[in-house]
Design a protein around this motif. Structure first.
Motif, PDB file in Angstrom:
ATOM      1  N   ALA A   1      44.756  28.345  44.011  1.00  0.00           N
ATOM      2  CA  ALA A   1      44.991  28.532  42.584  1.00  0.00           C
ATOM      3  C   ALA A   1      43.777  29.126  41.886  1.00  0.00           C
ATOM      4  O   ALA A   1      43.916  29.957  40.977  1.00  0.00           O
ATOM      5  N   ILE A   2      42.585  28.707  42.290  1.00  0.00           N
ATOM      6  CA  ILE A   2      41.375  29.231  41.641  1.00  0.00           C
ATOM      7  C   ILE A   2      41.260  30.732  41.878  1.00  0.00           C
ATOM      8  O   ILE A   2      40.994  31.498  40.948  1.00  0.00           O
ATOM      9  N   GLU A   3      41.481  31.181  43.121  1.00  0.00           N
ATOM     10  CA  GLU A   3      41.419  32.622  43.354  1.00  0.00           C
ATOM     11  C   GLU A   3      42.591  33.341  42.680  1.00  0.00           C
ATOM     12  O   GLU A   3      42.462  34.500  42.285  1.00  0.00           O
ATOM     13  N   GLY A   4      43.707  32.654  42.537  1.00  0.00           N
ATOM     14  CA  GLY A   4      44.842  33.264  41.864  1.00  0.00           C
ATOM     15  C   GLY A   4      44.598  33.531  40.391  1.00  0.00           C
ATOM     16  O   GLY A   4      45.183  34.454  39.807  1.00  0.00           O
ATOM     17  N   LEU A   5      43.720  32.757  39.769  1.00  0.00           N
ATOM     18  CA  LEU A   5      43.433  32.938  38.341  1.00  0.00           C
ATOM     19  C   LEU A   5      42.813  34.301  38.061  1.00  0.00           C
ATOM     20  O   LEU A   5      43.063  34.892  37.015  1.00  0.00           O
ATOM     21  N   TYR A   6      41.990  34.793  38.987  1.00  0.00           N
ATOM     22  CA  TYR A   6      41.318  36.069  38.741  1.00  0.00           C
ATOM     23  C   TYR A   6      41.737  37.148  39.737  1.00  0.00           C
ATOM     24  O   TYR A   6      41.061  38.160  39.906  1.00  0.00           O
ATOM     25  N   ALA A   7      42.874  36.954  40.408  1.00  0.00           N
ATOM     26  CA  ALA A   7      43.359  37.950  41.361  1.00  0.00           C
ATOM     27  C   ALA A   7      43.660  39.272  40.653  1.00  0.00           C
ATOM     28  O   ALA A   7      43.977  39.299  39.460  1.00  0.00           O
TER      29      ALA A   7
ATOM     30  N   VAL B   1      50.034  36.276  44.821  1.00  0.00           N
ATOM     31  CA  VAL B   1      48.914  37.172  44.486  1.00  0.00           C
ATOM     32  C   VAL B   1      47.967  37.311  45.673  1.00  0.00           C
ATOM     33  O   VAL B   1      47.985  36.507  46.605  1.00  0.00           O
ATOM     34  N   GLY B   2      47.129  38.328  45.612  1.00  0.00           N
ATOM     35  CA  GLY B   2      46.146  38.543  46.664  1.00  0.00           C
ATOM     36  C   GLY B   2      44.943  37.625  46.515  1.00  0.00           C
ATOM     37  O   GLY B   2      44.585  37.227  45.404  1.00  0.00           O
ATOM     38  N   MET B   3      44.331  37.289  47.636  1.00  0.00           N
ATOM     39  CA  MET B   3      43.146  36.451  47.630  1.00  0.00           C
ATOM     40  C   MET B   3      41.890  37.315  47.782  1.00  0.00           C
ATOM     41  O   MET B   3      41.955  38.490  48.153  1.00  0.00           O
ATOM     42  N   SER B   4      40.734  36.714  47.518  1.00  0.00           N
ATOM     43  CA  SER B   4      39.482  37.463  47.500  1.00  0.00           C
ATOM     44  C   SER B   4      38.450  36.847  48.443  1.00  0.00           C
ATOM     45  O   SER B   4      38.802  36.327  49.494  1.00  0.00           O
ATOM     46  N   ILE B   5      37.179  36.862  48.054  1.00  0.00           N
ATOM     47  CA  ILE B   5      36.090  36.539  48.978  1.00  0.00           C
ATOM     48  C   ILE B   5      36.191  35.123  49.545  1.00  0.00           C
ATOM     49  O   ILE B   5      35.847  34.893  50.707  1.00  0.00           O
TER      50      ILE B   5
END
Length: 359
Positions: free
Chosen positions: A176-182, A234-238
């Protein structure tokens, strides 16, 4: 309010509540299936047997060799078993390892998949599959990967050990945290993410002291479902890229690795995340005092989890290799992914330091 976004809900069927495991026979009938292969890890074999009992022995068989990071050779063996036994469906019961195996087998041979999560992994509601082969973990996304039905039964989480409860819950929060700024986030996803984070952040400290607290178990499972929904859209990041590298290439435990890395990954990206998002995240984390990174540090201390990759078996001499692997393939991230700060991120996670905003 976003001026433009795309939201395509995944067509998952979710049954949530207490005692909902008993709805499995009806779900199999709805799918016109009567001979499922039941999947589990070796440690959850007794739960697979309970599924057989619930279905009065009307199963194709039990395959209880699911492993972390979904090794391709295990998947291939499970596919052969399903074919040999003429299974017409798959029922997976357990955490992310078993759910991943069910998704991998279903995707390969086309059997409908009913999954019954017993942890807070979240992958049960995503069309994403991560698999490991020759020491490298790769992911693919396809609507066919999504399970046909998810049965959430709060009763099945009541005996989840406090340590696994904590790390599994933080793993869910990471989605969810990475989804906030995806890059492809949207207002609906942000609502799900913040509600899921809030539910888990409130439940996990209680469960660390009272593992059988049913109200908090219900909140945690609800939060995990929402966080899984975010991961599936959504896509994930680092954060996720690093955890896949550490898990797939160094065989570190999945949820524990996510728990250690999460505050450091957020700290890395924080300067490039919309301040309104960071403020909303901080508000969802008790004890943050307006600082989301601080809120994660406080939460991890309160639930008494391991904070270092070193304790998980990751070696200091492998830090450079992990950094190189994490940068090997380009991916979107709100902040440019660079060798020196990423190496320092991994070093801090290895040492078990508090995350801080100077990467």
């Amino acid at each position: 309010m976003a001026s433009h976004f795309v939201y395509s809900p995944n067509p998952a069927r979710v049954i949530f509540g207490t005692g909902t495991l008993n709805e499995l026979p009806a779900e199999l009938s709805r799918l016109n299936a009567g001979k499922p292969l039941v999947l589990s890890t070796p440690g959850q074999a007794s739960r697979a047997e309970s599924i057989s009992n619930l279905l009065q022995g009307k199963i194709a068989g039990i395959y209880s060799k699911a492993r972390m990071h979904t090794p391709v050779n295990v998947t291939q063996e499970a596919c052969e078993e399903a074919t040999k036994m003429q299974a017409d469906a798959l029922v997976s019961i357990g955490g992310g390892s078993t759910i991943g195996l069910g998704k991998a087998v279903s995707f390969r041979i086309g059997l409908p998949h009913i999954t019954i999560p017993t942890t807070y992994a979240g992958s049960e509601v995503t069309p994403v599959l991560g698999e490991t082969e020759n020491g490298v973990k790769t992911t693919k996304s396809d609507p066919k990967i999504l399970p046909a039905t998810v049965i959430y039964d709060v009763d099945l989480t009541l005996t989840l050990p406090a340590g696994l409860t904590a790390t599994s819950g933080v793993n869910a929060m990471a989605h969810a945290i990475e989804g906030l700024y995806a890059q492809n986030t949207n207002p609906v996803i942000k609502l799900m993410a913040l509600d899921g984070i809030r539910a888990l952040a409130e439940a996990l400290p209680v469960l660390s002291k009272q593992p059988s607290n049913k109200k908090s178990r219900e909140s945690a499972l609800y939060g995990a479902w929402l966080c899984g929904q975010v991961l599936g859209h959504v896509g994930m990041s680092i954060h996720h890229k690093l955890c896949h590298t550490l898990g797939g290439s160094f065989d570190l435990p999945h949820a524990q690795t996510h728990t250690v890395v999460l505050p450091h990954a957020l700290s890395y990206n924080a300067p490039n995340i919309d301040p309104e998002i960071m403020a909303a995240l901080a508000k969802a984390l008790p004890g943050s005092e307006g600082d989301a990174v601080r809120g994660l540090n406080v939460l991890l201390k309160s639930i008494k989890v391991d904070r270092s990759l070193k304790t998980l078996g990751f070696k200091e001499e492998d830090i450079d290799k992990a950094a190189e692997l994490a940068l090997a393939k380009p991916y979107w991230n709100p902040r440019k992914v660079e060798q020196t700060p990423v190496r320092e991120l991994i070093r801090r996670a290895w040492a078990g330091e508090d995350a801080r905003a100077d990467l």
